[in-house]
Design a protein around this motif. Sequence first.
Motif, PDB file in Angstrom:
ATOM      1  N   SER A 156     137.865  14.223  68.538  1.00  9.89           N
ATOM      2  CA  SER A 156     136.928  15.277  68.930  1.00  9.89           C
ATOM      3  C   SER A 156     136.881  16.400  67.910  1.00  9.89           C
ATOM      4  O   SER A 156     135.901  17.149  67.841  1.00  9.89           O
ATOM      5  N   HIS A 188     133.772  15.974  65.698  1.00  4.22           N
ATOM      6  CA  HIS A 188     132.458  15.774  66.333  1.00  4.22           C
ATOM      7  C   HIS A 188     131.438  16.806  65.873  1.00  4.22           C
ATOM      8  O   HIS A 188     130.262  16.494  65.716  1.00  4.22           O
ATOM      9  N   MET A 205     128.633  19.589  65.720  1.00  2.00           N
ATOM     10  CA  MET A 205     127.446  19.743  66.564  1.00  2.00           C
ATOM     11  C   MET A 205     126.923  18.403  67.083  1.00  2.00           C
ATOM     12  O   MET A 205     126.187  18.358  68.071  1.00  2.00           O
ATOM     13  N   GLY A 248     128.561  16.180  68.625  1.00  2.81           N
ATOM     14  CA  GLY A 248     129.108  15.974  69.957  1.00  2.81           C
ATOM     15  C   GLY A 248     128.268  16.639  71.023  1.00  2.81           C
ATOM     16  O   GLY A 248     127.991  16.061  72.083  1.00  2.81           O
ATOM     17  N   GLU A 249     127.827  17.860  70.729  1.00  2.00           N
ATOM     18  CA  GLU A 249     126.956  18.574  71.678  1.00  2.00           C
ATOM     19  C   GLU A 249     125.580  17.931  71.744  1.00  2.00           C
ATOM     20  O   GLU A 249     125.013  17.717  72.819  1.00  2.00           O
ATOM     21  N   TRP A 250     125.034  17.606  70.582  1.00  2.00           N
ATOM     22  CA  TRP A 250     123.644  17.144  70.518  1.00  2.00           C
ATOM     23  C   TRP A 250     123.446  15.796  71.189  1.00  2.00           C
ATOM     24  O   TRP A 250     122.463  15.548  71.860  1.00  2.00           O
ATOM     25  N   GLY A 270     125.695  14.303  73.308  1.00  2.00           N
ATOM     26  CA  GLY A 270     126.393  14.153  74.577  1.00  2.00           C
ATOM     27  C   GLY A 270     127.527  13.146  74.557  1.00  2.00           C
ATOM     28  O   GLY A 270     127.786  12.449  75.544  1.00  2.00           O
TER      29      GLY A 270
END
Length: 201
Positions: free
Chosen positions: A74, A77, A79, A81-83, A85
Amino acid sequence: MSSPAPKPPPSSHNPFETRTRSPNPHSSALLVIDMQNYFSAIAAPILSSLNTTISLCRKSNIPIIFTRHRHKSSADHGMLGEWWGGDLVIDGTLNAELMEEVRREEEDRVVEKSTYSAFVGTGLEEILRGMGVREVIVVGVMTNLCCETTARDAFTRGFRVFFSTDATGTVAVELHEATLKNLAYGFAYLVDCKRMSKALS
């Protein structure tokens, strides 16, 4: 990031393609972006053109560099990871491996990355400079994400960029064409198998 591949795109980018040029085999490198199992549905329609481009470059002694997108934890990851999901390419899985259908040979270098640009945190620029490369030819997936970002990044770092119209692919025709229009307007010379064959013959 991945979904079924679109039909081959039309050539609506033509009005923006006001500059033409052929790559110089003595100062070029081919960048094969993220041809991995995770993207196999997107990659399938371009596989023939991509392998043709690889073969043409190999015959002309143009060095070939593959990229492999993967996330190890993690912590890398960012952005993405956020983008997306959490729908990411995880290192150590079959999805993270390069497709067997792609004509990679043992001497072809593989650069591992964890974001869209193949230049960020990979040492790719130093590798290319050390090889005397001044031009890059971009093929692979996805047209509008890793391929486009790498092409733009190469341009801003002073490399002449050639971008394949038939050996790059993405999830929608509209996205593919949008990238070709933008790159033809301000960042890259567009090529395809026919142009590459003529230039390298």
